[in-house]
Design a protein around this motif. Structure first.
Motif, PDB file in Angstrom:
ATOM      1  N   ILE A 286      13.563  14.070  64.464  1.00 48.66           N
ATOM      2  CA  ILE A 286      13.615  12.957  65.423  1.00 48.66           C
ATOM      3  C   ILE A 286      12.673  11.837  64.988  1.00 48.66           C
ATOM      4  O   ILE A 286      13.033  10.652  65.043  1.00 48.66           O
ATOM      5  N   ARG A 287      11.480  12.190  64.499  1.00 45.38           N
ATOM      6  CA  ARG A 287      10.527  11.177  63.997  1.00 45.38           C
ATOM      7  C   ARG A 287      11.116  10.422  62.812  1.00 45.38           C
ATOM      8  O   ARG A 287      11.054   9.192  62.747  1.00 45.38           O
ATOM      9  N   ASP A 288      11.686  11.160  61.845  1.00 45.76           N
ATOM     10  CA  ASP A 288      12.261  10.506  60.662  1.00 45.76           C
ATOM     11  C   ASP A 288      13.450   9.625  61.035  1.00 45.76           C
ATOM     12  O   ASP A 288      13.652   8.563  60.447  1.00 45.76           O
TER      13      ASP A 288
ATOM     14  N   GLU B 256      27.338  14.124  56.267  1.00 41.56           N
ATOM     15  CA  GLU B 256      27.348  12.670  56.394  1.00 41.56           C
ATOM     16  C   GLU B 256      26.024  12.053  55.947  1.00 41.56           C
ATOM     17  O   GLU B 256      26.012  10.944  55.401  1.00 41.56           O
ATOM     18  N   ILE B 257      24.930  12.768  56.113  1.00 38.26           N
ATOM     19  CA  ILE B 257      23.637  12.297  55.601  1.00 38.26           C
ATOM     20  C   ILE B 257      23.713  12.219  54.072  1.00 38.26           C
ATOM     21  O   ILE B 257      23.206  11.277  53.457  1.00 38.26           O
ATOM     22  N   SER B 258      24.386  13.174  53.457  1.00 31.81           N
ATOM     23  CA  SER B 258      24.569  13.137  51.999  1.00 31.81           C
ATOM     24  C   SER B 258      25.380  11.912  51.591  1.00 31.81           C
ATOM     25  O   SER B 258      25.111  11.306  50.551  1.00 31.81           O
TER      26      SER B 258
ATOM     27  N   LEU C 188      15.295   9.603  54.456  1.00 38.08           N
ATOM     28  CA  LEU C 188      16.613  10.245  54.391  1.00 38.08           C
ATOM     29  C   LEU C 188      16.518  11.608  53.715  1.00 38.08           C
ATOM     30  O   LEU C 188      17.140  12.577  54.161  1.00 38.08           O
ATOM     31  N   GLN C 189      15.725  11.703  52.653  1.00 40.71           N
ATOM     32  CA  GLN C 189      15.542  12.985  51.974  1.00 40.71           C
ATOM     33  C   GLN C 189      14.869  14.000  52.897  1.00 40.71           C
ATOM     34  O   GLN C 189      15.232  15.175  52.904  1.00 40.71           O
TER      35      GLN C 189
END
Length: 157
Positions: A37-39, A74-76, A90-91
């Protein structure tokens, strides 16, 4: 005899409640959710820079494994679109999503194969009642970001 019946009834009730509402999350998983959540908050500034349609699950907790798997895929996809300054965030999101899926919920992740056109009946894995990722609507990044944030917050409750 009556004592055994009472104990068995209590154990059965606990098992049913756990099955219905899920077992409580471990401290490690709670920390992972909070880090995610922080990222995600750090990626908020990039909302209007990313012009990509992403499959955006809006399923409830009953399909948490498929939902997390879809968000991870989807993040990928985002990795190719994201700005340099946000790559680290993102990583971290990707790594933490993978870690969250390890354990009781997980099955080994499959590598993406060439996508073929799926028929309507293929969009729900048999016996689960949960949609596969491609059965969800495609949304712009701001909506995807909001749904992922909401989903992760709902897992904390």
């Amino acid at each position: 005899m009556m004592c055994k019946v009472l104990i068995f009834s209590c154990i059965s009730a606990v098992m049913l409640v756990t099955a219905a509402y899920g077992a409580p999350l471990s401290t490690e998983k709670v920390q992972l959710l909070r880090a995610l959540i922080r990222d995600l908050k750090l990626l908020e500034k990039s909302k209007n820079k990313i012009h990509l349609d992403l499959y955006t699950p809006n399923d409830n907790q009953d399909c948490s494994w498929q939902t997390l798997q879809c968000y991870l895929a989807e993040i990928s996809t985002l990795e190719n679109e994201i700005e340099d300054e946000d790559v680290y965030n993102l990583q971290n999101i990707k790594k933490n999503l993978q870690s969250l899926m390890v354990g009781k919920l997980s099955t080994p992740l499959k590598k993406k194969k060439k996508k073929k056109k799926k028929k309507k009946r293929d969009l729900i894995p048999p016996g689960t009642g949960c949609k596969i990722c491609e059965a969800n609507n495609k949304e712009k990044f701001p909506a995807f970001h909001q749904e992922l944030s909401n989903f992760l917050r709902s897992m904390l409750k």
